[in-house]
Write a protein that holds these residues in place. Structure first.
Motif, PDB file in Angstrom:
ATOM      1  N   TYR A  37     -21.382 -61.144 -15.571  1.00  0.00           N
ATOM      2  CA  TYR A  37     -20.078 -61.023 -15.096  1.00  0.00           C
ATOM      3  C   TYR A  37     -19.713 -61.711 -13.877  1.00  0.00           C
ATOM      4  O   TYR A  37     -20.540 -62.006 -13.041  1.00  0.00           O
ATOM      5  CB  TYR A  37     -19.909 -59.507 -14.570  1.00  0.00           C
ATOM      6  CG  TYR A  37     -18.505 -59.145 -14.201  1.00  0.00           C
ATOM      7  CD1 TYR A  37     -17.215 -58.973 -14.780  1.00  0.00           C
ATOM      8  CD2 TYR A  37     -18.421 -58.961 -12.825  1.00  0.00           C
ATOM      9  CE1 TYR A  37     -16.245 -58.740 -14.172  1.00  0.00           C
ATOM     10  CE2 TYR A  37     -17.001 -58.757 -12.233  1.00  0.00           C
ATOM     11  CZ  TYR A  37     -16.079 -58.440 -12.808  1.00  0.00           C
ATOM     12  OH  TYR A  37     -14.862 -58.296 -12.381  1.00  0.00           O
ATOM     13  N   SER A  44     -15.188 -49.077 -16.568  1.00  0.00           N
ATOM     14  CA  SER A  44     -16.383 -50.020 -16.414  1.00  0.00           C
ATOM     15  C   SER A  44     -17.499 -49.199 -15.560  1.00  0.00           C
ATOM     16  O   SER A  44     -17.138 -48.307 -14.695  1.00  0.00           O
ATOM     17  CB  SER A  44     -15.985 -51.424 -15.974  1.00  0.00           C
ATOM     18  OG  SER A  44     -15.158 -52.109 -16.694  1.00  0.00           O
ATOM     19  N   ARG A  99     -12.828 -56.036 -13.616  1.00  0.00           N
ATOM     20  CA  ARG A  99     -13.376 -54.737 -14.192  1.00  0.00           C
ATOM     21  C   ARG A  99     -12.351 -53.872 -14.754  1.00  0.00           C
ATOM     22  O   ARG A  99     -11.540 -53.476 -13.858  1.00  0.00           O
ATOM     23  CB  ARG A  99     -14.505 -54.214 -13.481  1.00  0.00           C
ATOM     24  CG  ARG A  99     -15.795 -54.858 -13.376  1.00  0.00           C
ATOM     25  CD  ARG A  99     -16.642 -53.982 -12.420  1.00  0.00           C
ATOM     26  NE  ARG A  99     -18.219 -54.617 -12.818  1.00  0.00           N
ATOM     27  CZ  ARG A  99     -18.900 -55.255 -11.847  1.00  0.00           C
ATOM     28  NH1 ARG A  99     -17.737 -55.640 -10.706  1.00  0.00           N
ATOM     29  NH2 ARG A  99     -19.937 -55.715 -11.857  1.00  0.00           N
TER      30      ARG A  99
END
Length: 491
Positions: free
Chosen positions: A405, A416, A412
Motif C-alpha cells: 500500500y 479497511s 484506504r
C-alpha cells in the motif's frame, strides 16, 4: 326600564310569536297530534315569557312614578283584568335568560326547517339515483345473459376443436424445444466466432501499431546517421512551431482540468450508480467493487488502443496533404481534439464487455450481463480517449492485488484495516501524469491479503459464457503482447 324595553324590542318577540303561529297553521293538518300539542305548549310558554317581561316593565314604570303615580290606571285596567281569575306567575329565570331562550328557540326552529328541507332534497336525489341504478342494473343483467349465451356457444364449439388441436400443440412444443436447442448452439458458435474475430482484430491492430513503430524507429535511425543538415533545419524551425501553437496546445491546460474533474465525477456519481445496479444481483460488495475497478481499467486500456488506431488513420490521411510549420504529429493530435465525436465509443464498450466476460478474476450471474454498467464504461472510455490527447497524456497507475500500500497513490476505504501493509483489492484506480499522481485512488487493505488473493485465484468462478481453457490461454498470451506492456510511454 328603558333597557328592558329596548331588549324586548330588539328580540322581536311578537314577530317570532306571529311566525310560529303562521307556521303552525300551515302544518296543522300535516303533522301529528303530539306535534300539534307541542307547538301549542311552546306558544303558551313563549306568551308567558313575553307577559313576564311586560309585567316587569309595568313594575318598573310604576316605581318611577312614585307612591301615587299610575294608581288610577292600575285600578281601572289591571285590577279588573286580574279579577277575571287570571294569574301570572313570575318566571323562574331572569330577563336576559328568557330573551336568550327565545332567540335559541327561534334559531333551532330555523335549523330544523333547513335540515328537513335538505333531507327531503337528499331523499329525492337518492330516489332518482336509485332508479337510474336499477335501470343500469337491468341493462347489465341483460348484457350478462347475452354474454353467458355467447360463452356457452363458444365452449361448445371449442370443445370439439380442442381434441383435434392437442396433438398439434404437442408437436409444436417439440418443434419449439428443438428450435431453442439449435438457437443455443448457434449462439455459442456466434460467441466463439465473435471472440475469434475480436482476437484477430486486436492482433492486426497490434501488428499495424508495431509496424508503424518500427518504421518510425527506422526513419529516426536513418536521420540520425545521415550527414544532411535536415536535423539542424528541423531544430531551427522549432521556434516557428512554438510561435504558432495548435489548438490542442492552446487548450491543453483547460482540457486537463476539465478531464480530471470529469474523472472525479465518474467516481462520485456513475460509480455509485453502477454499484447500486450490481448490488441487485450480487450480494458480495467486494465482488461488485472489483467488477467496477476492472471495468474502469479495461475501459482505459481499450480507449488507449482505439486512440492509437485512430491516430494512425489520421496521420495516414494527413500525410499526403500536410504542410505548415507544425509537425504531422501535432496536426494529427489537433485534428483529433477538434473531432472527438468521431470516436466510436460503442465499439470500445463492446470490447470492454467482451473482455470482462472472459476475465477469471470476477464472477457474475449468467442470467444478467455487464451491459448493466455500460453507462460507466462509455463515459470512462470517452474520458480516457480524451486524456490521450493531452501533453503529456494521463493514464492509470499500475495496480495488482496484494501489492504494498502507498499513501501517495491511494487512500484506504472505510472498511479497511489501517494497520495492514498490503492491498486486498482496489476500489478505484489512481490517475497518473508520468510518474506524478494527479488524483488518488481508493484501495482496501487487510491482513492476509496475499493468502486470500491466492485462494480467490484458485477458486474464483468464471462465467458460463467464458472461453474454453485453451482459448482463454491463447487470449491471455495475446494480451501479454499488448503495446502498453511493451512501451513505457503513455500513448
Amino acid at each position: 326600564m328603558a333597557d328592558t324595553l329596548r331588549r324586548l324590542t330588539n328580540t322581536s318577540s311578537f314577530s317570532v310569536l306571529q311566525d310560529k303561529l303562521e307556521s303552525w297553521h300551515q302544518d296543522y293538518h300535516v303533522i301529528s297530534c303530539d306535534q300539534n300539542l307541542n307547538r301549542c305548549c311552546e306558544l303558551i310558554e313563549l306568551t308567558s315569557k313575553i307577559q313576564g317581561q311586560l309585567f316587569t316593565i309595568l313594575n318598573l314604570t310604576a316605581a318611577e312614578g312614585g307612591h301615587y303615580g299610575g294608581v288610577d290606571t292600575l285600578k281601572t285596567r289591571l285590577l279588573p283584568w286580574l279579577g277575571t281569575c287570571f294569574s301570572m306567575a313570575r318566571p323562574s329565570v331572569t330577563n336576559d335568560t328568557s330573551l336568550q331562550l327565545i332567540q335559541d328557540s327561534v334559531e333551532k326552529d330555523r335549523r330544523i326547517r333547513e335540515l328537513s328541507f335538505s333531507h327531503e332534497n337528499d331523499m329525492q336525489k337518492m330516489e332518482t339515483q336509485l332508479c337510474s341504478t336499477r335501470l343500469q342494473l337491468d341493462s347489465v343483467r341483460s348484457e350478462l345473459a347475452d354474454a353467458q349465451k355467447e360463452l356457452d356457444d363458444t365452449k361448445s364449439k371449442s370443445a370439439t376443436t380442442l381434441l383435434a388441436t392437442e396433438d398439434e400443440i404437442i408437436q409444436l412444443k417439440a418443434d419449439l424445444r428443438s428450435a431453442h436447442e439449435q438457437l443455443d448452439i448457434y449462439k455459442r458458435k456466434l460467441d466463439s466466432l465473435d471472440d475469434y474475430e475480436r482476437q484477430i482484430r486486436l492482433l492486426r491492430d497490434e501488428v499495424s501499431y508495431l509496424s508503424s513503430e518500427k518504421a518510425m524507429l527506422q526513419e529516426r535511425l536513418v536521420r540520425s546517421r545521415s550527414p544532411s543538415p535536415l536535423p539542424r533545419l528541423s531544430r531551427s524551425s522549432s521556434p516557428i512551431r512554438s510561435e504558432s501553437p495548435t489548438r490542442a496546445q492552446l487548450t491543453n491546460s483547460s482540457r486537463h482540468a476539465r478531464l480530471v474533474s470529469r474523472l472525479s465525477d465518474l467516481y462520485a456519481v456513475e460509480r455509485l450508480e453502477a454499484q447500486t445496479l450490481l448490488r441487485r444481483y450480487i450480494s458480495d460488495l467486494e465482488m461488485v467493487q472489483k467488477i467496477i475497478f476492472i471495468a474502469v481499467v479495461e475501459s482505459f486500456r481499450t480507449a488507449k488502443l482505439a486512440y492509437r488506431q485512430f491516430k494512425l488513420r489520421v496521420r495516414k490521411t494527413l500525410s499526403s496533404s500536410h504542410f505548415g510549420p507544425e509537425s504531422l504529429e501535432d496536426a494529427a493530435v489537433d485534428y483529433i481534439v477538434r473531432n472527438l465525436d468521431l470516436y466510436d465509443v460503442q465499439a470500445s464498450v463492446n470490447d470492454v464487455i467482451n473482455t470482462m466476460n472472459v476475465n477469471p478474476r470476477i464472477s457474475f450471474p449468467p442470467e444478467v450481463d455487464f451491459v448493466l454498467i455500460s453507462t460507466l464504461i462509455r463515459e470512462t472510455c470517452r474520458v480516457a480517449f480524451a486524456m490521450q490527447t493531452l501533453d503529456p497524456p494521463l493514464d492509470l497507475a499500475f495496480a495488482s492485488d496484494g501489492e504494498l500500500y502507498s499513501d501517495l497513490r491511494y487512500r484506504r476505504s472505510y472498511d479497511s484495516e489501517f494497520s495492514a501493509p498490503l492491498v486486498m483489492y482496489h476500489v478505484w484506480p489512481a490517475l497518473m501524469e508520468g510518474d506524478a499522481v494527479i488524483v488518488k485512488g481508493e484501495a482496501v487493505t487487510r491482513r492476509g491479503a496475499m493468502w486470500s488473493r491466492s485462494r480467490s485465484r484458485s477458486a474464483s468462478p468464471v462465467r458460463s459464457r467464458s472461453l474454453s481453457p485453451t482459448r482463454s490461454l491463447a487470449f491471455n498470451s495475446k494480451r501479454s503482447l499488448s503495446p502498453e506492456r511493451l512501451t513505457t510511454s503513455h500513448l
